[in-house]
Design a protein around this motif. Structure first.
Motif, PDB file in Angstrom:
ATOM      1  N   ARG A   6      79.651 -55.523  18.277  1.00 16.48           N
ATOM      2  CA  ARG A   6      81.019 -55.845  17.862  1.00 16.48           C
ATOM      3  C   ARG A   6      81.992 -54.991  18.653  1.00 16.48           C
ATOM      4  O   ARG A   6      81.663 -53.874  19.069  1.00 16.48           O
ATOM      5  CB  ARG A   6      81.202 -55.669  16.374  1.00 16.48           C
ATOM      6  CG  ARG A   6      80.943 -54.298  15.892  1.00 16.48           C
ATOM      7  CD  ARG A   6      80.859 -54.283  14.378  1.00 16.48           C
ATOM      8  NE  ARG A   6      80.104 -53.096  14.015  1.00 16.48           N
ATOM      9  CZ  ARG A   6      80.512 -52.238  13.110  1.00 16.48           C
ATOM     10  NH1 ARG A   6      81.608 -52.424  12.447  1.00 16.48           N
ATOM     11  NH2 ARG A   6      79.784 -51.175  12.852  1.00 16.48           N
ATOM     12  N   LYS A   7      83.175 -55.532  18.852  1.00 13.56           N
ATOM     13  CA  LYS A   7      84.184 -54.837  19.649  1.00 13.56           C
ATOM     14  C   LYS A   7      85.072 -54.007  18.731  1.00 13.56           C
ATOM     15  O   LYS A   7      85.569 -54.487  17.711  1.00 13.56           O
ATOM     16  CB  LYS A   7      85.032 -55.848  20.429  1.00 13.56           C
ATOM     17  CG  LYS A   7      85.971 -55.199  21.395  1.00 13.56           C
ATOM     18  CD  LYS A   7      86.687 -56.226  22.237  1.00 13.56           C
ATOM     19  CE  LYS A   7      87.590 -55.500  23.226  1.00 13.56           C
ATOM     20  NZ  LYS A   7      88.299 -56.447  24.081  1.00 13.56           N
ATOM     21  N   ARG A   8      85.252 -52.747  19.095  1.00 14.16           N
ATOM     22  CA  ARG A   8      86.150 -51.856  18.362  1.00 14.16           C
ATOM     23  C   ARG A   8      87.603 -52.171  18.736  1.00 14.16           C
ATOM     24  O   ARG A   8      87.862 -52.695  19.824  1.00 14.16           O
ATOM     25  CB  ARG A   8      85.852 -50.399  18.725  1.00 14.16           C
ATOM     26  CG  ARG A   8      84.465 -49.936  18.352  1.00 14.16           C
ATOM     27  CD  ARG A   8      84.422 -49.638  16.914  1.00 14.16           C
ATOM     28  NE  ARG A   8      83.170 -48.967  16.585  1.00 14.16           N
ATOM     29  CZ  ARG A   8      82.867 -48.593  15.387  1.00 14.16           C
ATOM     30  NH1 ARG A   8      83.703 -48.782  14.408  1.00 14.16           N
ATOM     31  NH2 ARG A   8      81.720 -48.013  15.138  1.00 14.16           N
ATOM     32  N   TRP A  10      89.892 -50.316  19.800  1.00 14.48           N
ATOM     33  CA  TRP A  10      90.344 -49.581  20.985  1.00 14.48           C
ATOM     34  C   TRP A  10      89.603 -49.979  22.257  1.00 14.48           C
ATOM     35  O   TRP A  10      89.805 -49.375  23.297  1.00 14.48           O
ATOM     36  CB  TRP A  10      90.275 -48.074  20.774  1.00 14.48           C
ATOM     37  CG  TRP A  10      88.958 -47.592  20.236  1.00 14.48           C
ATOM     38  CD1 TRP A  10      87.885 -47.212  20.948  1.00 14.48           C
ATOM     39  CD2 TRP A  10      88.596 -47.453  18.878  1.00 14.48           C
ATOM     40  NE1 TRP A  10      86.853 -46.844  20.130  1.00 14.48           N
ATOM     41  CE2 TRP A  10      87.281 -46.976  18.830  1.00 14.48           C
ATOM     42  CE3 TRP A  10      89.264 -47.688  17.656  1.00 14.48           C
ATOM     43  CZ2 TRP A  10      86.614 -46.737  17.632  1.00 14.48           C
ATOM     44  CZ3 TRP A  10      88.595 -47.430  16.481  1.00 14.48           C
ATOM     45  CH2 TRP A  10      87.278 -46.965  16.487  1.00 14.48           C
ATOM     46  N   TYR A  13      82.509 -50.984  22.546  1.00 18.09           N
ATOM     47  CA  TYR A  13      81.596 -51.886  21.844  1.00 18.09           C
ATOM     48  C   TYR A  13      80.568 -51.082  21.067  1.00 18.09           C
ATOM     49  O   TYR A  13      79.955 -50.149  21.591  1.00 18.09           O
ATOM     50  CB  TYR A  13      80.897 -52.805  22.839  1.00 18.09           C
ATOM     51  CG  TYR A  13      81.868 -53.729  23.540  1.00 18.09           C
ATOM     52  CD1 TYR A  13      82.160 -54.967  23.008  1.00 18.09           C
ATOM     53  CD2 TYR A  13      82.509 -53.335  24.707  1.00 18.09           C
ATOM     54  CE1 TYR A  13      83.071 -55.814  23.634  1.00 18.09           C
ATOM     55  CE2 TYR A  13      83.416 -54.168  25.335  1.00 18.09           C
ATOM     56  CZ  TYR A  13      83.687 -55.402  24.788  1.00 18.09           C
ATOM     57  OH  TYR A  13      84.595 -56.231  25.405  1.00 18.09           O
ATOM     58  N   ALA A  14      80.370 -51.463  19.813  1.00 19.65           N
ATOM     59  CA  ALA A  14      79.398 -50.800  18.947  1.00 19.65           C
ATOM     60  C   ALA A  14      78.172 -51.700  18.797  1.00 19.65           C
ATOM     61  O   ALA A  14      78.294 -52.935  18.762  1.00 19.65           O
ATOM     62  CB  ALA A  14      80.002 -50.531  17.579  1.00 19.65           C
ATOM     63  N   THR A  30      77.849 -46.431  20.579  1.00 20.18           N
ATOM     64  CA  THR A  30      79.061 -47.062  21.084  1.00 20.18           C
ATOM     65  C   THR A  30      78.979 -47.082  22.603  1.00 20.18           C
ATOM     66  O   THR A  30      78.638 -46.079  23.229  1.00 20.18           O
ATOM     67  CB  THR A  30      80.305 -46.278  20.623  1.00 20.18           C
ATOM     68  OG1 THR A  30      80.257 -46.152  19.200  1.00 20.18           O
ATOM     69  CG2 THR A  30      81.571 -46.988  21.010  1.00 20.18           C
TER      70      THR A  30
END
Length: 120
Positions: A6-8, A10, A13-14, A30
């Protein structure tokens, strides 16, 4: 976009994965790109589920059967031939370490093997 990624907000990507057997969530880290996070997910998925794992990318080495293991050749049977350089059995040469007791034993064994029979 990728499984377990998933994209954070800021921009990083996590990646995380849930173990299907224990239902535990494992944090993978991350990453700077989505592809790096997807590879981390894939490696963990393969580690948990083996060749049946759902992955983001195709890994041909996972679907290939393992190569057959080459067995080493069996050891050669011991020979009872005389060593012509010394006139004693090869086993006697290996056992001789140079002390007086070994010299006496070697000379006794040599006298028995002088007839060509090297069994002791």
């Amino acid at each position: 976009m990728y499984l377990g990624v998933r994209k954070r907000p800021w921009g990083r990507y996590a990646a995380e994965i849930r173990n299907p057997y224990t239902k535990e969530r494992h944090w993978l880290g991350t990453f700077d790109t989505a592809e790096e996070a997807a590879i981390a997910y894939d490696l963990s998925s393969i580690k948990i589920c083996g060749i049946n794992a759902r992955t983001n990318f195709h890994y041909p080495f996972v679907s290939l059967p393992p190569p057959p293991m080459a067995l080493p050749p069996p050891p050669l049977p011991p020979t009872q031939e005389l060593d012509q350089s010394v006139g004693v059995c090869p086993e006697m040469n290996a056992a001789f370490d140079g002390d007086d007791e070994s010299l006496v034993i070697a000379s006794i064994l040599q006298s028995f093997s002088s007839s060509g029979n090297c069994s002791f």
